[in-house]
Design a protein around this motif. Structure first.
Motif, PDB file in Angstrom:
ATOM      1  N   ALA A 135      -7.494  -9.818   2.347  1.00 57.49           N
ATOM      2  CA  ALA A 135      -6.688  -8.851   3.080  1.00 57.49           C
ATOM      3  C   ALA A 135      -5.236  -9.317   3.132  1.00 57.49           C
ATOM      4  CB  ALA A 135      -7.228  -8.686   4.489  1.00 57.49           C
ATOM      5  N   PHE A 136      -4.315  -8.363   3.273  1.00 53.81           N
ATOM      6  CA  PHE A 136      -2.896  -8.706   3.384  1.00 53.81           C
ATOM      7  C   PHE A 136      -2.177  -7.670   4.231  1.00 53.81           C
ATOM      8  CE2 PHE A 136      -3.395  -6.152  -0.411  1.00 53.81           C
ATOM      9  CZ  PHE A 136      -2.343  -5.262  -0.370  1.00 53.81           C
ATOM     10  N   VAL A 137      -0.946  -7.998   4.614  1.00 50.38           N
ATOM     11  CA  VAL A 137      -0.119  -7.119   5.433  1.00 50.38           C
ATOM     12  C   VAL A 137       1.076  -6.681   4.602  1.00 50.38           C
ATOM     13  CG1 VAL A 137       1.371  -7.020   7.474  1.00 50.38           C
ATOM     14  CG2 VAL A 137      -0.808  -8.233   7.581  1.00 50.38           C
ATOM     15  N   GLY A 171      10.749  -7.049   6.934  1.00 50.21           N
ATOM     16  CA  GLY A 171      10.188  -8.149   7.695  1.00 50.21           C
ATOM     17  C   GLY A 171       9.298  -7.734   8.850  1.00 50.21           C
ATOM     18  N   LYS A 172       9.203  -6.439   9.124  1.00 48.64           N
ATOM     19  CA  LYS A 172       8.371  -5.936  10.230  1.00 48.64           C
ATOM     20  C   LYS A 172       7.018  -5.477   9.665  1.00 48.64           C
ATOM     21  CE  LYS A 172       8.108  -2.327  13.678  1.00 48.64           C
ATOM     22  NZ  LYS A 172       8.673  -1.047  14.112  1.00 48.64           N
ATOM     23  N   PRO A 173       5.923  -6.077  10.108  1.00 48.04           N
ATOM     24  CA  PRO A 173       4.601  -5.674   9.615  1.00 48.04           C
ATOM     25  C   PRO A 173       4.341  -4.193   9.897  1.00 48.04           C
ATOM     26  CG  PRO A 173       4.445  -7.699  10.888  1.00 48.04           C
ATOM     27  CD  PRO A 173       5.832  -7.170  11.077  1.00 48.04           C
ATOM     28  N   MET A 174       3.888  -3.485   8.858  1.00 47.38           N
ATOM     29  CA  MET A 174       3.643  -2.045   8.982  1.00 47.38           C
ATOM     30  C   MET A 174       2.150  -1.700   8.908  1.00 47.38           C
ATOM     31  SD  MET A 174       6.687  -0.795   9.322  1.00 47.38           S
ATOM     32  CE  MET A 174       6.598   0.926   8.975  1.00 47.38           C
ATOM     33  N   VAL A 175       1.451  -2.246   7.912  1.00 46.55           N
ATOM     34  CA  VAL A 175       0.032  -1.934   7.732  1.00 46.55           C
ATOM     35  C   VAL A 175      -0.718  -3.170   7.271  1.00 46.55           C
ATOM     36  CG1 VAL A 175       0.397   0.499   7.171  1.00 46.55           C
ATOM     37  CG2 VAL A 175       0.315  -1.172   5.345  1.00 46.55           C
ATOM     38  N   ARG A 176      -2.009  -3.156   7.536  1.00 45.59           N
ATOM     39  CA  ARG A 176      -2.889  -4.222   7.040  1.00 45.59           C
ATOM     40  C   ARG A 176      -3.829  -3.581   6.024  1.00 45.59           C
ATOM     41  NH1 ARG A 176      -5.059  -6.732  11.664  1.00 45.59           N
ATOM     42  NH2 ARG A 176      -6.261  -4.836  11.930  1.00 45.59           N
ATOM     43  N   VAL A 177      -3.960  -4.195   4.889  1.00 46.39           N
ATOM     44  CA  VAL A 177      -4.849  -3.703   3.836  1.00 46.39           C
ATOM     45  C   VAL A 177      -6.066  -4.620   3.808  1.00 46.39           C
ATOM     46  CG1 VAL A 177      -5.088  -3.182   1.376  1.00 46.39           C
ATOM     47  CG2 VAL A 177      -2.887  -2.846   2.517  1.00 46.39           C
ATOM     48  N   THR A 230       1.657 -11.875   3.858  1.00 44.99           N
ATOM     49  CA  THR A 230       2.495 -10.713   4.115  1.00 44.99           C
ATOM     50  C   THR A 230       3.303 -10.417   2.855  1.00 44.99           C
ATOM     51  OG1 THR A 230       2.653 -11.270   6.451  1.00 44.99           O
ATOM     52  CG2 THR A 230       4.309  -9.764   5.579  1.00 44.99           C
ATOM     53  N   ILE A 231       3.271  -9.141   2.446  1.00 43.90           N
ATOM     54  CA  ILE A 231       3.953  -8.699   1.233  1.00 43.90           C
ATOM     55  C   ILE A 231       5.002  -7.668   1.640  1.00 43.90           C
ATOM     56  CG2 ILE A 231       3.636  -7.604  -1.024  1.00 43.90           C
ATOM     57  CD1 ILE A 231       1.971 -10.115  -0.777  1.00 43.90           C
ATOM     58  N   ASN A 232       6.222  -7.762   1.074  1.00 42.72           N
ATOM     59  CA  ASN A 232       7.203  -6.724   1.403  1.00 42.72           C
ATOM     60  C   ASN A 232       6.857  -5.454   0.639  1.00 42.72           C
ATOM     61  OD1 ASN A 232       8.653  -6.501  -1.120  1.00 42.72           O
ATOM     62  ND2 ASN A 232       9.634  -8.460  -0.649  1.00 42.72           N
ATOM     63  N   ILE A 233       7.323  -4.335   1.109  1.00 41.68           N
ATOM     64  CA  ILE A 233       6.924  -3.032   0.583  1.00 41.68           C
ATOM     65  C   ILE A 233       7.331  -2.865  -0.881  1.00 41.68           C
ATOM     66  CG2 ILE A 233       8.938  -1.685   1.294  1.00 41.68           C
ATOM     67  CD1 ILE A 233       6.823   0.411   2.302  1.00 41.68           C
ATOM     68  N   HIS A 234       8.476  -3.401  -1.257  1.00 43.72           N
ATOM     69  CA  HIS A 234       8.909  -3.294  -2.654  1.00 43.72           C
ATOM     70  C   HIS A 234       7.934  -4.036  -3.573  1.00 43.72           C
ATOM     71  CE1 HIS A 234      11.508  -2.960  -6.113  1.00 43.72           C
ATOM     72  NE2 HIS A 234      11.392  -4.274  -6.302  1.00 43.72           N
ATOM     73  N   GLU A 235       7.558  -5.235  -3.196  1.00 49.90           N
ATOM     74  CA  GLU A 235       6.601  -5.999  -4.001  1.00 49.90           C
ATOM     75  C   GLU A 235       5.247  -5.302  -4.035  1.00 49.90           C
ATOM     76  OE1 GLU A 235       4.469 -10.387  -4.279  1.00 49.90           O
ATOM     77  OE2 GLU A 235       5.974 -10.046  -2.737  1.00 49.90           O
ATOM     78  N   ALA A 236       4.851  -4.708  -2.910  1.00 51.01           N
ATOM     79  CA  ALA A 236       3.570  -4.000  -2.854  1.00 51.01           C
ATOM     80  C   ALA A 236       3.563  -2.822  -3.818  1.00 51.01           C
ATOM     81  CB  ALA A 236       3.286  -3.534  -1.430  1.00 51.01           C
ATOM     82  N   LYS A 237       4.669  -2.079  -3.891  1.00 51.90           N
ATOM     83  CA  LYS A 237       4.749  -0.956  -4.822  1.00 51.90           C
ATOM     84  C   LYS A 237       4.709  -1.446  -6.264  1.00 51.90           C
ATOM     85  CE  LYS A 237       8.512   0.986  -3.172  1.00 51.90           C
ATOM     86  NZ  LYS A 237       9.604   1.970  -2.965  1.00 51.90           N
TER      87      LYS A 237
END
Length: 79
Positions: free
Chosen positions: A25-27, A32-38, A3-10
């Motif tokens: 694959a990752f989320v 802390g709330k899962p939003m999407v799975r890639v 699981t990756i936080n959105i800031h790190e994903a960007k």
């Protein structure tokens, strides 16, 4: 699955996309709330092409090479 936080994903999007394309694959989570799975895309199976499957549906006239020769000549040179 990590699981990756959105800031790190960007920040690391290119690297994460490469990893996902390679099967990892990752989320992505927001606060802390899962939003999407890639996940990697599955390649569509290629359909086999059958040679000659339209045989008999079209025909070429015997005078194909000289069709409309008179009309074309008249367009260029007149009558």
């Amino acid at each position: 699955m990590k699981t990756i936080n959105i800031h790190e994903a960007k920040t690391h999007l290119s690297r994460l996309v490469e990893e996902a394309a390679n099967g990892e694959a990752f989320v992505i989570a927001k606060a802390g709330k899962p939003m999407v799975r890639v996940v990697p895309l599955e390649e569509a199976p290629k359909k086999k092409r059958r040679a000659g499957f339209l045989k008999g549906y079209a025909s070429v006239p015997d005078d194909f090479d000289t069709m409309f020769a008179k009309e074309i000549e008249e367009m260029f040179y007149g009558e």
